[in-house]
Design a protein around this motif. Structure first.
Motif, short mmCIF file in Angstrom:
data_model
loop_
_atom_site.label_atom_id
_atom_site.label_comp_id
_atom_site.label_asym_id
_atom_site.label_seq_id
_atom_site.Cartn_x
_atom_site.Cartn_y
_atom_site.Cartn_z
N ASP A 70 0.81 -1.22 0.00
CA ASP A 70 0.00 0.00 0.00
C ASP A 70 0.85 1.28 0.00
O ASP A 70 0.46 2.29 0.58
CB ASP A 70 -0.97 0.03 1.19
CG ASP A 70 -2.07 -1.00 1.05
OD1 ASP A 70 -2.30 -1.47 -0.08
OD2 ASP A 70 -2.70 -1.34 2.07
N GLY A 71 1.99 1.22 -0.64
CA GLY A 71 2.81 2.42 -0.75
C GLY A 71 2.33 3.31 -1.89
O GLY A 71 1.62 2.88 -2.79
N VAL A 72 2.70 4.58 -1.82
CA VAL A 72 2.35 5.53 -2.88
C VAL A 72 3.58 6.38 -3.17
O VAL A 72 4.30 6.79 -2.24
CB VAL A 72 1.15 6.40 -2.49
CG1 VAL A 72 1.44 7.21 -1.23
CG2 VAL A 72 0.75 7.33 -3.64
N ASP A 73 3.83 6.63 -4.43
CA ASP A 73 5.00 7.41 -4.83
C ASP A 73 4.65 8.89 -4.74
O ASP A 73 4.23 9.50 -5.71
CB ASP A 73 5.43 7.04 -6.25
CG ASP A 73 6.74 7.70 -6.65
OD1 ASP A 73 7.40 8.27 -5.76
OD2 ASP A 73 7.08 7.66 -7.84
N LEU A 74 4.83 9.46 -3.56
CA LEU A 74 4.52 10.87 -3.34
C LEU A 74 5.83 11.63 -3.11
O LEU A 74 6.30 11.78 -1.99
CB LEU A 74 3.59 11.03 -2.14
CG LEU A 74 3.10 12.45 -1.81
CD1 LEU A 74 2.32 13.02 -2.99
CD2 LEU A 74 2.25 12.44 -0.56
N ARG A 75 6.42 12.07 -4.20
CA ARG A 75 7.70 12.76 -4.11
C ARG A 75 7.46 14.26 -4.01
O ARG A 75 6.86 14.87 -4.89
CB ARG A 75 8.55 12.44 -5.34
CG ARG A 75 8.84 10.96 -5.50
CD ARG A 75 9.65 10.68 -6.75
NE ARG A 75 9.84 9.24 -6.97
CZ ARG A 75 10.48 8.72 -8.01
NH1 ARG A 75 11.01 9.53 -8.93
NH2 ARG A 75 10.61 7.42 -8.13
N VAL A 76 7.95 14.84 -2.92
CA VAL A 76 7.79 16.28 -2.69
C VAL A 76 9.16 16.93 -2.70
O VAL A 76 10.03 16.58 -1.89
CB VAL A 76 7.08 16.54 -1.35
CG1 VAL A 76 6.88 18.04 -1.14
CG2 VAL A 76 5.75 15.79 -1.27
N THR A 77 9.38 17.85 -3.61
CA THR A 77 10.67 18.51 -3.72
C THR A 77 10.76 19.66 -2.71
O THR A 77 9.74 20.16 -2.23
CB THR A 77 10.87 19.07 -5.13
OG1 THR A 77 9.93 20.16 -5.33
CG2 THR A 77 10.64 18.00 -6.19
N PRO A 78 11.99 20.09 -2.36
CA PRO A 78 12.13 21.26 -1.48
C PRO A 78 11.43 22.49 -2.02
O PRO A 78 10.85 23.27 -1.26
CB PRO A 78 13.65 21.45 -1.41
CG PRO A 78 14.21 20.09 -1.65
CD PRO A 78 13.29 19.46 -2.65
#
Length: 290
Positions: A70-78
């Motif tokens: 149940d992972g999600v690829d939520l990439r948040v940049t600076p």
């Protein structure tokens, strides 16, 4: 005031992991949150609340977190973080703050709306339509800042409501539904406990107690409902859980530890939960009534 409401707040992948641990810990101790008359879900809370109402057990949700599923690829940049903070903290008035955040979300250069649906689809585990029982999914109008709680009678699809509730401002694009653009339901309140007004018993699980900006906290909203005569149980991460969760709520590696911390916390507090939530068939011997 005799009805019950389960409120499940937002908190990203890590907060969602902790929440599954809390739900499983309560169930293991004889408390049955899913017996609520209505479930009010925000972002991660909307996803897991939907799965509970569709028949998946809290134990299954929890064990999938422990297994790293149940992972999600939520990439948040600076840069995205800075834009979010600049918008949300740029005004002392709650209405101005959320409208600033909405404008930032609408202007942000993100991917297409289909990215939101693609990322969330696997998390729903086959749930594609409104559950037969009461479910409310929150989202915020990106233009006006208005909070809405969608239900099966709202005229939009279940998938649209879920995507709208999870559309993190400036990270994912606002989602189009009913002719409007919608962003994360936690944009002005991470749990939206105030929407449980009118229910006699409220169980609220809030991974993040306060939204970024000049908005009321989960504790303040719970206190208001209590003053109005409701019996409110609010669960927020304790010290051990906060350490397990860390600062990055998108860290996939921290989900199992956060889930375990949630389970331990719920096990310790289950005895104080009002008897209206108890499943007498499962209550362990020696468990005290609140």
């Amino acid at each position: 005031m005799g009805s019950t409401a389960l409120v499940l707040g937002g908190g990203g992948p890590v907060g969602g992991g902790w929440m599954t641990g809390v739900l499983a810990g309560l169930c293991d101790a004889g408390v049955d949150p899913v017996r609520a008359d209505v479930v009010i879900g925000t972002s991660a809370g909307a996803i897991f609340g939907s799965r509970l109402l569709a028949g998946e057990s809290a134990r299954e949700l929890y064990e999938r977190q422990l297994a790293g599923a149940d992972g999600v690829d939520l990439r948040v940049t600076p840069a995205q973080t800075l834009r979010f903070l600049w918008a949300a903290l740029g005004a002392r008035d709650p209405e101005r703050s959320v409208r600033r955040l909405g404008r930032a979300a609408l202007k942000a250069r993100t991917g297409p709306e289909s990215d939101v649906y693609d990322a969330l689809g696997p998390l729903l585990r086959g749930v594609r339509d409104w559950p037969g029982r009461g479910l409310r999914i929150t989202a915020v109008d990106a233009l006006s800042g208005q909070l809405t709680a969608f239900g099966a009678d709202s005229g939009i699809s279940f998938l649209e409501a879920i995507a709208a509730s999870c559309a993190v401002p400036v990270v994912w694009p606002p989602v189009t539904a009913a002719g409007r653009r919608w962003m994360d339901g936690g944009s002005r309140s991470t749990a939206n406990i105030h929407l449980a007004c009118g229910h006699g018993h409220v169980l609220a699980i809030a991974p993040i107690p306060t939204a970024v900006g000049p908005h009321s906290s989960a504790g303040q909203q719970a206190a208001t409902l209590t003053a109005e005569g409701a019996h409110v149980t609010l669960v927020t991460p304790d010290h051990a859980a906060r350490r397990a969760m860390g600062r990055d709520m998108t860290s996939d590696a921290r989900r199992p530890a956060a889930a375990r911390a949630g389970h331990a916390q719920a096990t310790a507090l289950a005895g104080s939960v009002h008897e209206v939530w108890r499943d007498e068939r499962r209550r362990p011997a020696g468990t005290t009534q609140a």
